[in-house]
Write an enzyme that holds these catalytic residues in place. Structure first.
Site, PDB file in Angstrom:
ATOM      1  N   LYS A  63     -31.291 -26.458  15.402  1.00 38.49           N
ATOM      2  CA  LYS A  63     -32.715 -26.824  15.422  1.00 38.49           C
ATOM      3  C   LYS A  63     -33.641 -25.664  15.756  1.00 38.49           C
ATOM      4  O   LYS A  63     -34.852 -25.780  15.578  1.00 38.49           O
ATOM      5  CB  LYS A  63     -32.933 -27.965  16.413  1.00 38.49           C
ATOM      6  CG  LYS A  63     -32.283 -29.265  15.985  1.00 38.49           C
ATOM      7  CD  LYS A  63     -32.905 -29.792  14.714  1.00 38.49           C
ATOM      8  CE  LYS A  63     -32.447 -31.229  14.450  1.00 38.49           C
ATOM      9  NZ  LYS A  63     -33.127 -31.801  13.297  1.00 38.49           N
ATOM     10  N   SER A 281     -21.547 -34.359  15.892  1.00 36.00           N
ATOM     11  CA  SER A 281     -22.022 -34.228  14.507  1.00 36.00           C
ATOM     12  C   SER A 281     -21.245 -33.143  13.766  1.00 36.00           C
ATOM     13  O   SER A 281     -21.055 -33.231  12.546  1.00 36.00           O
ATOM     14  CB  SER A 281     -23.526 -33.932  14.477  1.00 36.00           C
ATOM     15  OG  SER A 281     -23.829 -32.767  15.216  1.00 36.00           O
TER      16      SER A 281
END
Lengths: 319, 93
Positions: A63, A281
Site C-alpha cells: 500500500k 492475503s
C-alpha cells in the site's frame, strides 16, 4: 556544492548520493522465486512462480505505492495543501502508509478503521506514526469504515483531503507505472501470468493494465475469497461488497476463488518450506498460483505478497 | 432465556437479512445450536469441517472475546449481547 568539493583531498567523494527520505525507497521491491513448494507439488513441470516481496516497502506493505501516489497527485491538484488534513478509511495497510507519509511530509492523518484491526497495526499508525484513529463498528467490517469516513468528510469537506482509495484512479496508476514495469524488467520479459488479490483492486487493475500494455499476451487473474464470510485480510468478496469505483472486471482474464483455510495452510507452508513469513492475503495469492499452475503446461507466474504482519499471523484471532 | 445475537452482514443471508436475532441457551454452544435450528446453514459457515470454530471468527459476549473466557462453554445471561465478528477483511454491504 558537489560532494568531492567538500573533501577535495580525497580521491573518492565522501558522499555519493543524498537520499531525501525513506519515501524514496518505496517500490523496487525484490522478486522472490518460490522454488521448494513448486518443485514438491509440480515436479518437473516447466513452471516458475515468483512473488513480489511488497512487505519490504517502507510502511511494510504494497500500500505504500498507491498511498504515495494518491498523496502526490492530491498535492499536485491542490487538494492537499497548507492546513489541510488527510482522512481515509482503511483496514490497515493503507493507513500505516498514509501515517508514515504524513509524518515525513508534515500533514495530519486521520484514519477510519474497524475496531478489530489488530493492535499491532493500530500501534504502527497511532504510536509510531502519530495518526489520529477513528474507530468504526467491528461488525460492519471495512464497509462500515468507508461509510463513517464519508460521513465525517461530508460534514467538513474544507478541512480534509480524502484520497478515497476505493475510487481514486491514482491508486491503480501507481501500479501501472511502477509494479508492472518492475515485474517486466525483473523477469526480463518472461512473465506469462500475473495474479493479485482484490481489495480496492488497485494492484490488479494497475499492474494488469501495465503488463498487458507491454505484452497483451500476459494473462491476469483476480484472487477472491471463496465465501462472503472469510478471513483473508484486505480482500473483498465482490458480489457481496461495496464494489470499488476503480474495479473493472473486464481488465483481467479470470477469477480464482480461495478458501480462508487454504490460505492459512499456505501461509504455514511458505514459512516452513520457503522461509517467508507473510500475511494471509499472500497465502491466498500463492494458493491461487498453484491452482493455476495445475491447469497449464508451462509459464512464468508472478504474484503479489502484500504484507508480512508477523505478529498478526503468529497470534491470529487473538486481537 | 432469550439472548440477542448480532450477526455480521455476510451471515445475514441465513437470518433472513436480520442483523440481530434472538436465541435461547445458557452457553455459547447452546446459543449456536438453537440458532442453527431457526437459521439452518449458520453453523457450517462459522465452524470448520473438523467442528472447531473457524480461526477468523471472533465471538464476543458484550465486550469480552470468548477466547479469553471459557470459549464455547462461556456462560451467558439474560440481557447479554453476543456478537459474531469476522477478522478484518474486505467489507460487505
Amino acid at each position: 556544492m558537489k560532494a568531492n568539493q567538500l573533501a577535495p583531498h580525497l580521491r573518492v567523494p565522501l558522499i555519493t548520493k543524498f537520499e531525501e527520505s525513506v519515501l524514496d525507497h518505496i517500490g523496487n521491491t525484490p522478486l522472490v522465486r518460490i522454488a521448494n513448494i513448486v518443485k514438491k507439488d509440480l515436479g518437473n513441470k516447466e513452471i516458475q512462480i515468483y512473488a513480489k516481496a511488497e512487505w519490504t516497502n517502507p510502511g511494510g506493505s504494497v500500500k505504500a505505492r498507491p498511498a504515495l501516489r494518491m498523496v502526490r497527485d492530491g498535492i499536485a491538484a491542490g487538494k492537499l495543501g497548507r492546513g489541510k488534513e488527510l482522512i481515509d478509511s482503511t483496514s490497515g495497510n493503507t493507513g500505516i502508509a498514509y501515517a508514515l507519509i504524513g509524518k515525513i511530509m508534515g500533514f495530519k492523518v486521520n484514519l477510519v478503521l474497524p475496531t478489530n484491526v489488530c493492535k499491532q497495526r493500530k500501534g504502527m499508525m497511532a504510536s509510531q506514526y502519530s495518526a489520529n484513529l477513528i474507530l468504526s463498528e467491528a461488525i460492519e467490517s471495512s464497509d462500515g469504515a468507508i461509510r463513517l469516513c464519508k460521513k465525517i468528510y461530508s460534514e467538513n469537506p474544507d478541512k480534509y483531503f480524502m484520497p478515497d482509495q476505493y475510487n481514486n484512479p491514482s491508486n491503480w496508476m501507481a501500479h501501472r507505472d511502477t509494479t508492472a514495469k518492475e515485474i517486466w524488467e525483473q523477469t526480463q520479459g518472461r512473465v506469462t501470468h500475473f495474479l493479485a488479490g482484490i481489495g480496492t483492486s488497485g494492484t490488479l487493475m494497475g499492474t494488469t493494465r501495465g503488463l498487458k500494455g507491454i505484452n497483451p499476451g500476459v494473462k491476469a487473474y483476480a484472487i477472491e475469497p471463496a465465501e462472503p464470510l472469510h478471513g483473508i485480510e484486505g480482500l473483498k468478496h465482490m458480489d457481496t461488497s461495496i464494489v470499488p469505483g476503480i474495479y473493472d472486471p473486464t481488465v483481467y482474464d479470470e477469477k480464482i476463488s480461495v478458501k480462508t483455510e487454504e490460505a492459512y495452510r499456505m501461509v504455514s507452508r511458505l514459512e516452513e518450506e520457503e522461509g517467508l513469513l507473510v500475511g494471509t492475503s499472500a497465502g491466498a495469492a500463492m494458493v491461487g498460483a498453484m491452482k493455476l499452475a495445475h491447469t497449464i503446461e508451462k509459464g512464468v507466474i508472478v504474484i503479489i505478497f502484500p504484507d508480512s504482519c508477523e505478529e498478526c499471523v503468529v497470534a491470529h484471532g487473538e486481537f | 432465556m432469550a439472548i440477542t445475537v448480532r450477526v455480521p452482514t455476510p451471515l445475514q443471508k441465513v437470518t433472513g437479512g436480520k442483523g440481530e436475532v434472538s436465541a435461547v441457551g445458557s452457553t455459547i454452544r447452546e446459543i449456536f445450536a438453537d440458532m442453527e435450528k431457526n437459521h439452518p446453514g449458520l453453523k457450517e459457515r462459522i465452524y470448520s469441517e473438523d467442528g472447531e470454530l473457524r480461526r477468523f471468527i471472533n465471538i464476543y459476549i458484550n465486550e469480552e472475546d470468548i477466547r479469553f473466557l471459557e470459549s464455547e462453554d462461556s456462560k451467558v445471561k439474560d440481557g447479554d449481547v453476543i456478537s459474531i465478528i469476522p477478522a478484518i477483511a474486505g467489507g460487505t454491504h
